[in-house]
Design a protein around this motif. Sequence first.
Motif, PDB file in Angstrom:
ATOM      1  N   LEU A 107     -16.998  31.001  69.003  1.00  0.00           N
ATOM      2  CA  LEU A 107     -17.301  29.627  69.428  1.00  0.00           C
ATOM      3  C   LEU A 107     -17.533  29.567  70.938  1.00  0.00           C
ATOM      4  CD1 LEU A 107     -14.805  27.561  67.216  1.00  0.00           C
ATOM      5  CD2 LEU A 107     -17.309  27.575  67.060  1.00  0.00           C
ATOM      6  N   ASP A 108     -16.711  30.303  71.691  1.00  0.00           N
ATOM      7  CA  ASP A 108     -16.868  30.304  73.157  1.00  0.00           C
ATOM      8  C   ASP A 108     -18.222  30.861  73.580  1.00  0.00           C
ATOM      9  OD1 ASP A 108     -14.447  29.162  73.451  1.00  0.00           O
ATOM     10  OD2 ASP A 108     -13.381  30.972  74.099  1.00  0.00           O
ATOM     11  N   SER A 109     -18.737  31.814  72.774  1.00  0.00           N
ATOM     12  CA  SER A 109     -20.012  32.437  73.152  1.00  0.00           C
ATOM     13  C   SER A 109     -21.186  31.469  72.986  1.00  0.00           C
ATOM     14  CB  SER A 109     -20.272  33.681  72.286  1.00  0.00           C
ATOM     15  OG  SER A 109     -20.655  33.271  70.981  1.00  0.00           O
ATOM     16  N   LEU A 110     -20.955  30.314  72.336  1.00  0.00           N
ATOM     17  CA  LEU A 110     -22.060  29.388  72.075  1.00  0.00           C
ATOM     18  C   LEU A 110     -22.370  28.482  73.277  1.00  0.00           C
ATOM     19  CD1 LEU A 110     -21.141  28.337  68.413  1.00  0.00           C
ATOM     20  CD2 LEU A 110     -22.882  29.966  69.142  1.00  0.00           C
ATOM     21  N   GLY A 111     -21.531  28.530  74.311  1.00  0.00           N
ATOM     22  CA  GLY A 111     -21.788  27.738  75.524  1.00  0.00           C
ATOM     23  C   GLY A 111     -21.667  26.244  75.303  1.00  0.00           C
ATOM     24  N   ARG A 112     -20.786  25.845  74.393  1.00  0.00           N
ATOM     25  CA  ARG A 112     -20.616  24.413  74.134  1.00  0.00           C
ATOM     26  C   ARG A 112     -19.764  23.755  75.224  1.00  0.00           C
ATOM     27  NH1 ARG A 112     -19.110  24.437  67.684  1.00  0.00           N
ATOM     28  NH2 ARG A 112     -21.205  24.865  66.914  1.00  0.00           N
ATOM     29  N   VAL A 137     -16.603   8.862  67.165  1.00  0.00           N
ATOM     30  CA  VAL A 137     -16.872   9.862  68.198  1.00  0.00           C
ATOM     31  C   VAL A 137     -15.649  10.734  68.466  1.00  0.00           C
ATOM     32  CG1 VAL A 137     -17.647  10.146  70.594  1.00  0.00           C
ATOM     33  CG2 VAL A 137     -18.532   8.254  69.216  1.00  0.00           C
ATOM     34  N   LYS A 138     -14.523  10.077  68.720  1.00  0.00           N
ATOM     35  CA  LYS A 138     -13.303  10.801  69.119  1.00  0.00           C
ATOM     36  C   LYS A 138     -12.862  11.815  68.066  1.00  0.00           C
ATOM     37  CE  LYS A 138      -8.966   9.596  71.359  1.00  0.00           C
ATOM     38  NZ  LYS A 138      -7.900   9.176  70.462  1.00  0.00           N
ATOM     39  N   PRO A 139     -12.844  11.443  66.773  1.00  0.00           N
ATOM     40  CA  PRO A 139     -12.381  12.440  65.780  1.00  0.00           C
ATOM     41  C   PRO A 139     -13.230  13.708  65.786  1.00  0.00           C
ATOM     42  CG  PRO A 139     -12.529  10.262  64.790  1.00  0.00           C
ATOM     43  CD  PRO A 139     -13.128  10.143  66.155  1.00  0.00           C
ATOM     44  N   LEU A 140     -14.533  13.570  65.992  1.00  0.00           N
ATOM     45  CA  LEU A 140     -15.405  14.752  66.007  1.00  0.00           C
ATOM     46  C   LEU A 140     -15.116  15.614  67.235  1.00  0.00           C
ATOM     47  CD1 LEU A 140     -18.702  13.034  64.814  1.00  0.00           C
ATOM     48  CD2 LEU A 140     -17.508  14.869  63.611  1.00  0.00           C
ATOM     49  N   PHE A 141     -14.934  14.975  68.391  1.00  0.00           N
ATOM     50  CA  PHE A 141     -14.610  15.746  69.590  1.00  0.00           C
ATOM     51  C   PHE A 141     -13.250  16.429  69.445  1.00  0.00           C
ATOM     52  CE2 PHE A 141     -17.675  13.054  72.231  1.00  0.00           C
ATOM     53  CZ  PHE A 141     -18.577  14.093  72.386  1.00  0.00           C
ATOM     54  N   GLU A 142     -12.322  15.747  68.763  1.00  0.00           N
ATOM     55  CA  GLU A 142     -11.005  16.373  68.534  1.00  0.00           C
ATOM     56  C   GLU A 142     -11.155  17.604  67.648  1.00  0.00           C
ATOM     57  OE1 GLU A 142      -8.163  12.458  69.178  1.00  0.00           O
ATOM     58  OE2 GLU A 142      -8.653  13.101  67.127  1.00  0.00           O
ATOM     59  N   ASP A 143     -11.963  17.489  66.614  1.00  0.00           N
ATOM     60  CA  ASP A 143     -12.206  18.637  65.735  1.00  0.00           C
ATOM     61  C   ASP A 143     -12.780  19.807  66.523  1.00  0.00           C
ATOM     62  OD1 ASP A 143     -11.326  17.223  63.617  1.00  0.00           O
ATOM     63  OD2 ASP A 143     -13.254  17.046  62.584  1.00  0.00           O
ATOM     64  N   ALA A 144     -13.607  19.474  67.508  1.00  0.00           N
ATOM     65  CA  ALA A 144     -14.264  20.532  68.288  1.00  0.00           C
ATOM     66  C   ALA A 144     -13.409  20.957  69.483  1.00  0.00           C
ATOM     67  CB  ALA A 144     -15.625  20.040  68.768  1.00  0.00           C
ATOM     68  N   ILE A 204     -26.257  15.074  80.257  1.00  0.00           N
ATOM     69  CA  ILE A 204     -25.795  13.726  79.890  1.00  0.00           C
ATOM     70  C   ILE A 204     -26.065  13.532  78.397  1.00  0.00           C
ATOM     71  CG2 ILE A 204     -25.975  11.266  80.404  1.00  0.00           C
ATOM     72  CD1 ILE A 204     -27.407  12.164  83.062  1.00  0.00           C
ATOM     73  N   GLY A 205     -25.057  13.047  77.702  1.00  0.00           N
ATOM     74  CA  GLY A 205     -25.203  12.798  76.263  1.00  0.00           C
ATOM     75  C   GLY A 205     -25.114  11.314  75.985  1.00  0.00           C
ATOM     76  N   SER A 235     -24.658  16.434  67.996  1.00  0.00           N
ATOM     77  CA  SER A 235     -25.642  17.071  68.894  1.00  0.00           C
ATOM     78  C   SER A 235     -24.999  17.424  70.235  1.00  0.00           C
ATOM     79  CB  SER A 235     -26.826  16.139  69.151  1.00  0.00           C
ATOM     80  OG  SER A 235     -27.451  15.829  67.961  1.00  0.00           O
ATOM     81  N   ILE A 236     -24.134  16.557  70.719  1.00  0.00           N
ATOM     82  CA  ILE A 236     -23.468  16.834  72.009  1.00  0.00           C
ATOM     83  C   ILE A 236     -22.529  18.026  71.843  1.00  0.00           C
ATOM     84  CG2 ILE A 236     -21.870  15.932  73.766  1.00  0.00           C
ATOM     85  CD1 ILE A 236     -23.010  13.095  73.006  1.00  0.00           C
ATOM     86  N   ILE A 237     -21.744  18.024  70.771  1.00  0.00           N
ATOM     87  CA  ILE A 237     -20.784  19.116  70.549  1.00  0.00           C
ATOM     88  C   ILE A 237     -21.511  20.453  70.461  1.00  0.00           C
ATOM     89  CG2 ILE A 237     -19.202  20.109  68.817  1.00  0.00           C
ATOM     90  CD1 ILE A 237     -18.337  17.171  68.248  1.00  0.00           C
TER      91      ILE A 237
END
Length: 481
Positions: A107-112, A137-144, A204-205, A235-237
């Motif tokens: 996951l780190d190699s993906l540059g997210r 929004v928040k639940p998805l960012f938490e998952d990521a 910017i997202g 898309s942002i994640i």
Amino acid sequence: MENDQFMCPTDIITGIVFIDGELAMLTLTADGELRWTEYGLRQYLSMKKDVLGFIVEGKQIRVKAVVEKEAGGICCGQFGGDFVRKDFVFEPLIDQNGWCYKLRQYLDSLGRPKRLLVFVNPFGGKKSAREIFVKEVKPLFEDADVQLEIQETKYQLHAKEFVKSMDVSKYDGIVCVSGDGILVEVVNGLLERADWRNALKLPIGMVPAGTGNGMIKSLLDTVGLRCCANSATISIIRGHKRSVDVATIAQGNTKFFSVLMLAWGLIADIDIESEKFRWMGSARIDFYALQRIICLRRYNGRILFLPAPGFEGYGQPASCSLYQEPHVSDKEVGYQGPETKFEDLEWREMKGPFVTIWLHNVPWGAENTLTAPAAKFSDGYLDLIVLKNCPKLVLLSLMRQTSSGTHVESPYIVYIKVKAFVLEPGALVDEPDKEGIIDSDGEVLARGKRTYKCDQKALMSYDKLQVTVDQGLATLFSPEY
Ligand SMILES: Nc1ncnc2c1ncn2[C@@H]1O[C@H](COP(=O)(O)OP(=O)(O)OP(=O)(O)O)[C@@H](O)[C@H]1O
């Protein structure tokens, strides 16, 4: 390692795991697929597309993923979207740490992005940005596993002030849960910094939560995704980026940086004056557009433009002098606009009367308005739409056609690409003591005499202004295209 006999030399890790109480072989392949067989069926998740993150729960590893909904599924208003969350849980028989390490490393190699500054505008659109943020929004960012610093905007220009003085090294990007207004504030704030070159590298997202969500609609529609919080957040994640042109609108030393559009005449009048009917909700635009078409205003004035290759035949030859380019010295703080040498090029002009002028950077002006179907994010050109005159019934149908973008095919419309543009706005043909409004990215840039709220101060005066474009100056989080 005890699973070596099952491993293809290029696999990252493979092992026997429990899935749903059954033993299975799980592999993370070199091309980023988690593969297993469940109930005799081959299954896989793509680390790049589907997997957001993972957590450890005792002996188990819970992979947080999203999967694309079947095409043609229902999108329930602002909630719902193109993806549904789906967890995949497995329990390695041995080497849980090894699995965690390899998953994290991939996951780190993906540059997210890992640290995001998030603006939530509780005031924009239907005032639902807070709810959209918390529920979608928040639940998805938490998952990521993305760290968020949340800033609710408290007043107009709050986001601009904040980004002007923030420590850019603290973030991997900025997210606006809002309409286009906050995006424009963020771009202008970053460009006013002394270190704007570096600051503008921050992607910017956008998460749609305003009335005008033209930028995120343009980004998502290009790849066939719906304009909703779910698709925007994913898309942002995923962390893909694309550059976008920035237009500098200048009047003397006063500048405004635009990423969406500039409008004058009918479209600006409808956008701004329809605020009187805000209590009607979104119907206010249609209601006021009808009123404006029945009592159609035509404006005197002149436009000058530097046509893009292929559009040289439009308008008449003209000479044009742009404002003096500011001398770039160490004393200048912030971006000063593109370095242009346009005076000697072949300018063209069109003289009024005009019904409306539209200058567009991206295809969609709002979620239901495909203003400039041929606009490209970073081609270095702006799409110019000119309507000089047309029968009122045709105009009514043209307004309806903006939802599909077919209005630009009308013989009454000139639709071209330009590299630079000058507007010399004049008074109404039928009321020479009444002028118009110039609107950029949803904000009033200039109010002429006897216009709606003309006593309120605007950034510029109702006078000549010039627009130049800097190709791909800003960076946006974008779905992969
Ligand atoms: N707390 C606040 N109170 C009042 N205005 C605010 C607040 N926070 C932000 N704003 C202003 O709200 C405006 C609209 O922002 P936003 O981008 O969310 O929506 P929009 O789609 O552009 O417009 P609309 O207000 O029509 O929905 C911006 O100009 C911003 O400065």
